[in-house]
Design an enzyme around this catalytic site. Structure first.
Site, PDB file in Angstrom:
ATOM      1  N   LEU A 112       2.292   7.028  -4.609  1.00  0.00           N
ATOM      2  CA  LEU A 112       3.464   7.549  -5.330  1.00  0.00           C
ATOM      3  C   LEU A 112       3.188   8.906  -5.979  1.00  0.00           C
ATOM      4  O   LEU A 112       4.121   9.531  -6.492  1.00  0.00           O
ATOM      5  CB  LEU A 112       3.933   6.543  -6.379  1.00  0.00           C
ATOM      6  CG  LEU A 112       4.437   5.198  -5.836  1.00  0.00           C
ATOM      7  CD1 LEU A 112       4.901   4.309  -6.993  1.00  0.00           C
ATOM      8  CD2 LEU A 112       5.558   5.375  -4.820  1.00  0.00           C
ATOM      9  N   ARG A 113       1.901   9.318  -5.985  1.00  0.00           N
ATOM     10  CA  ARG A 113       1.518  10.623  -6.579  1.00  0.00           C
ATOM     11  C   ARG A 113       1.874  10.703  -8.058  1.00  0.00           C
ATOM     12  O   ARG A 113       2.000   9.705  -8.729  1.00  0.00           O
ATOM     13  CB  ARG A 113       2.174  11.785  -5.804  1.00  0.00           C
ATOM     14  CG  ARG A 113       2.054  11.718  -4.284  1.00  0.00           C
ATOM     15  CD  ARG A 113       0.653  11.651  -3.790  1.00  0.00           C
ATOM     16  NE  ARG A 113       0.588  11.893  -2.350  1.00  0.00           N
ATOM     17  CZ  ARG A 113      -0.430  11.512  -1.587  1.00  0.00           C
ATOM     18  NH1 ARG A 113      -1.459  10.850  -2.103  1.00  0.00           N
ATOM     19  NH2 ARG A 113      -0.431  11.782  -0.297  1.00  0.00           N
TER      20      ARG A 113
ATOM     21  N   HIS B 106       0.870  -1.207   0.000  1.00  0.00           N
ATOM     22  CA  HIS B 106       0.000   0.000   0.000  1.00  0.00           C
ATOM     23  C   HIS B 106       0.890   1.235   0.000  1.00  0.00           C
ATOM     24  O   HIS B 106       1.491   1.566   1.020  1.00  0.00           O
ATOM     25  CB  HIS B 106      -0.898   0.010   1.239  1.00  0.00           C
ATOM     26  CG  HIS B 106      -1.838   1.189   1.286  1.00  0.00           C
ATOM     27  ND1 HIS B 106      -3.189   1.046   1.505  1.00  0.00           N
ATOM     28  CD2 HIS B 106      -1.641   2.517   1.152  1.00  0.00           C
ATOM     29  CE1 HIS B 106      -3.767   2.230   1.493  1.00  0.00           C
ATOM     30  NE2 HIS B 106      -2.848   3.154   1.301  1.00  0.00           N
TER      31      HIS B 106
ATOM     32  N   HIS C  38      -4.217  -0.417   6.134  1.00  0.00           N
ATOM     33  CA  HIS C  38      -3.695   0.427   7.224  1.00  0.00           C
ATOM     34  C   HIS C  38      -4.566   0.372   8.473  1.00  0.00           C
ATOM     35  O   HIS C  38      -5.118   1.382   8.903  1.00  0.00           O
ATOM     36  CB  HIS C  38      -3.478   1.867   6.753  1.00  0.00           C
ATOM     37  CG  HIS C  38      -4.563   2.444   5.867  1.00  0.00           C
ATOM     38  ND1 HIS C  38      -5.895   2.376   6.170  1.00  0.00           N
ATOM     39  CD2 HIS C  38      -4.496   3.101   4.690  1.00  0.00           C
ATOM     40  CE1 HIS C  38      -6.590   2.970   5.225  1.00  0.00           C
ATOM     41  NE2 HIS C  38      -5.761   3.411   4.315  1.00  0.00           N
TER      42      HIS C  38
ATOM     43  N   ASP D  93       1.571   2.660   3.490  1.00  0.00           N
ATOM     44  CA  ASP D  93       0.716   3.837   3.318  1.00  0.00           C
ATOM     45  C   ASP D  93       1.558   5.111   3.299  1.00  0.00           C
ATOM     46  O   ASP D  93       1.117   6.166   3.755  1.00  0.00           O
ATOM     47  CB  ASP D  93      -0.370   3.922   4.397  1.00  0.00           C
ATOM     48  CG  ASP D  93      -1.451   4.936   4.054  1.00  0.00           C
ATOM     49  OD1 ASP D  93      -1.578   5.289   2.864  1.00  0.00           O
ATOM     50  OD2 ASP D  93      -2.168   5.366   4.976  1.00  0.00           O
TER      51      ASP D  93
ATOM     52  N   ALA E 182      -3.660  14.896   5.435  1.00  0.00           N
ATOM     53  CA  ALA E 182      -3.391  13.636   6.131  1.00  0.00           C
ATOM     54  C   ALA E 182      -2.367  12.831   5.347  1.00  0.00           C
ATOM     55  O   ALA E 182      -2.502  12.680   4.129  1.00  0.00           O
ATOM     56  CB  ALA E 182      -4.673  12.837   6.268  1.00  0.00           C
TER      57      ALA E 182
ATOM     58  N   LEU F  95      -4.555   9.351   7.965  1.00  0.00           N
ATOM     59  CA  LEU F  95      -5.839   8.659   8.042  1.00  0.00           C
ATOM     60  C   LEU F  95      -5.658   7.195   7.662  1.00  0.00           C
ATOM     61  O   LEU F  95      -4.916   6.921   6.717  1.00  0.00           O
ATOM     62  CB  LEU F  95      -6.857   9.327   7.110  1.00  0.00           C
ATOM     63  CG  LEU F  95      -7.365  10.684   7.619  1.00  0.00           C
ATOM     64  CD1 LEU F  95      -8.176  11.393   6.544  1.00  0.00           C
ATOM     65  CD2 LEU F  95      -8.196  10.512   8.891  1.00  0.00           C
TER      66      LEU F  95
ATOM     67  N   ASN G 152      -5.427   7.180  -5.987  1.00  0.00           N
ATOM     68  CA  ASN G 152      -6.115   8.435  -5.634  1.00  0.00           C
ATOM     69  C   ASN G 152      -5.373   9.662  -6.153  1.00  0.00           C
ATOM     70  O   ASN G 152      -4.980  10.544  -5.410  1.00  0.00           O
ATOM     71  CB  ASN G 152      -6.366   8.529  -4.114  1.00  0.00           C
ATOM     72  CG  ASN G 152      -5.094   8.553  -3.291  1.00  0.00           C
ATOM     73  OD1 ASN G 152      -4.064   7.999  -3.691  1.00  0.00           O
ATOM     74  ND2 ASN G 152      -5.139   9.193  -2.130  1.00  0.00           N
TER      75      ASN G 152
ATOM     76  N   HIS H  26       3.113  14.540   1.273  1.00  0.00           N
ATOM     77  CA  HIS H  26       2.505  15.842   0.988  1.00  0.00           C
ATOM     78  C   HIS H  26       3.590  16.887   1.167  1.00  0.00           C
ATOM     79  O   HIS H  26       4.432  16.767   2.077  1.00  0.00           O
ATOM     80  CB  HIS H  26       1.366  16.147   1.971  1.00  0.00           C
ATOM     81  CG  HIS H  26       0.153  15.292   1.794  1.00  0.00           C
ATOM     82  ND1 HIS H  26      -0.807  15.549   0.841  1.00  0.00           N
ATOM     83  CD2 HIS H  26      -0.254  14.182   2.449  1.00  0.00           C
ATOM     84  CE1 HIS H  26      -1.765  14.632   0.930  1.00  0.00           C
ATOM     85  NE2 HIS H  26      -1.448  13.782   1.883  1.00  0.00           N
TER      86      HIS H  26
HETATM   87  C1  NCD Z   1      -3.464   9.195   2.082  1.00  0.00           C
HETATM   88  C2  NCD Z   1      -3.111  10.221   1.015  1.00  0.00           C
HETATM   89  O1  NCD Z   1      -2.648  11.317   1.372  1.00  0.00           O
HETATM   90  O2  NCD Z   1      -3.294   9.938  -0.169  1.00  0.00           O
HETATM   91  N1  NCD Z   1      -3.394   9.815   3.369  1.00  0.00           N
HETATM   92  C3  NCD Z   1      -3.221   9.186   4.546  1.00  0.00           C
HETATM   93  O3  NCD Z   1      -3.274   9.830   5.588  1.00  0.00           O
HETATM   94  N2  NCD Z   1      -2.973   7.896   4.600  1.00  0.00           N
HETATM   95  C4  NCD Z   1      -4.799   8.632   1.772  1.00  0.00           C
HETATM   96  C5  NCD Z   1      -5.154   7.455   2.639  1.00  0.00           C
HETATM   97  O4  NCD Z   1      -4.599   6.363   2.472  1.00  0.00           O
HETATM   98  O5  NCD Z   1      -6.012   7.631   3.515  1.00  0.00           O
HETATM   99 ZN    ZN Z   2      -3.241   5.142   1.733  1.00  0.00          ZN
END
Ligand code: NCD
Ligand code: ZN
Length: 351
Positions: A21-22, A18, A179, A252, A268, A224, A46, A256
């Site tokens: 990588l944006r 999980h 997660h 995860d 998050a 999150l 996402n 950011h």
């Molecule tokens: C993730 C994200 O920023 O894409 N953020 C996070 O806090 N884990 C999205 C996610 O997995 O909830």
């Molecule tokens: Zn995630």
């Protein structure tokens, strides 16, 4: 076989089940961090816009591979972002063509770029039925989004109200609860059928919710699902180090930009990719379970997904590892997990 001398840890090359990588500049900065430590990774869809078609996933996979040094053996495993209206045929075609390894369920509004997620899980029953039939795993962000449910209860409530009934409807569906952060999730997954597993992040093993409020508000500990009370962290540590194959590694890692974290409405996500294995190794060592790290990191995940185990190895050395305050490229600055700390293990190589 893993070998653990006092100062050296070598085990089968791991995968990250999980990761975020944006895209664009962030992808260029972070993809190599994951590819350095892991042979494969399940890449979250996402993006904005989200990865909802086979063509988008193919193109994204190409961009990921283009951002990793050619000599680095790394396989991105792509996921389809489920929406209320996604077509079961598109999902199944992507799976058959080896593009979509799994589908990701974000309850609409649950997290970063989840606005286009699923508003009511019954809307995707047709897709879930097809996935069950073809053995395609469903990866679940397990939180309800109802404003009247306390933020810290959203995972436990999701399990009770959404996940358990879903598994009643689709008892053969392969599901990874992603997660996990609660004792309720650990218990649910442990007691569910063999088709239900969970990923556990490095950070949820390291701190509890108090970390967000130590002497002030600390946005770099916000992710999150949000970290919970200490007894939940203890349950996660016990699960991860138990040797139970239902629990495996998923960082995860969610980068950011610094300014987006240190904000009046901070994003998050915790960017753990640069020190993922070092962090997990610290937890497993504290739990006197270093001999179980290989199963968690390198064996249980591929077995669940029905993929071959990796051939190579990774090596960590017991050497003080001073984690940088930021990882940067040009004007992009991202704070890694454990920033400013000194970890006991240093990632050495993956071959
Ligand atoms: C993730 C994200 O920023 O894409 N953020 C996070 O806090 N884990 C999205 C996610 O997995 O909830
Ligand atoms: Zn995630």
């Amino acid at each position: 076989m893993s070998t653990a001398a006092a100062d050296r840890l070598t085990f089968r090359s791991p995968d990250d089940w999980h990761v975020h990588l944006r895209d664009g500049d962030t992808l260029a900065l972070v993809a190599g961090q994951t590819a350095r430590q892991f042979s494969r990774a399940i890449v979250m869809p996402n993006l904005a816009p989200p990865v909802t078609t086979v063509a988008m996933a193919r193109a994204y996979r190409e961009r990921i591979l283009a951002s990793i040094p050619a000599e680095r053996a790394f396989t991105p495993l792509m996921t389809a972002y489920l929406t209320d209206h996604i077509d079961a045929g598109e999902v199944a075609r992507g799976h058959a063509e080896g593009v979509f390894t799994a589908c990701k369920l974000y309850p609409a509004g649950a997290t970063t770029n989840a606005a286009a997620g699923v508003t009511n899980v019954r809307h995707i029953d047709g897709v879930l039925e097809r996935m069950q039939a073809i053995g395609m795993p469903l990866l679940v962000h397990g939180e309800v989004v109802d404003g009247d449910i306390d933020v810290f209860d959203r995972e436990a409530v999701f399990i009770e109200r959404i996940l358990a009934p879903m598994l009643q409807r689709f008892p053969e569906l392969k599901v990874v609860l992603e997660h996990i952060t609660t004792r309720e999730a650990v218990d649910f997954v442990r007691e569910a059928g063999a088709g239900v597993a969970a990923t556990i992040t490095a950070h949820h093993l390291v701190f509890n919710r108090n970390a967000m409020f130590m002497g002030g508000i600390r946005p770099h500990f916000y992710c999150l699902p949000v970290a919970k009370r200490e007894h939940h962290r203890r349950a996660l540590r016990a699960a991860a180090t138990s040797g139970n194959p239902k629990f495996f590694l998923g960082t995860d890692s969610a980068p950011h930009a610094l300014a987006d974290k240190e904000s009046a409405c901070g994003c998050a996500g915790i960017f753990s990719a640069p020190v993922a294995l070092e962090s997990y190794a610290a937890t497993f060592e504290e739990e006197q379970a270093l001999d179980r790290l290989e199963g968690f990191a390198s064996v249980f995940g591929p077995r669940f997904y029905g993929l071959p185990l990796n051939e190579g190895t990774v090596t960590l050395i017991r050497r003080p590892n001073v984690v940088p305050e930021v990882v940067a490229s040009g004007s992009l600055r991202i704070r890694p997990f454990h920033a400013g700390e000194t970890l006991a293990w240093t990632f050495e190589e993956r071959d």
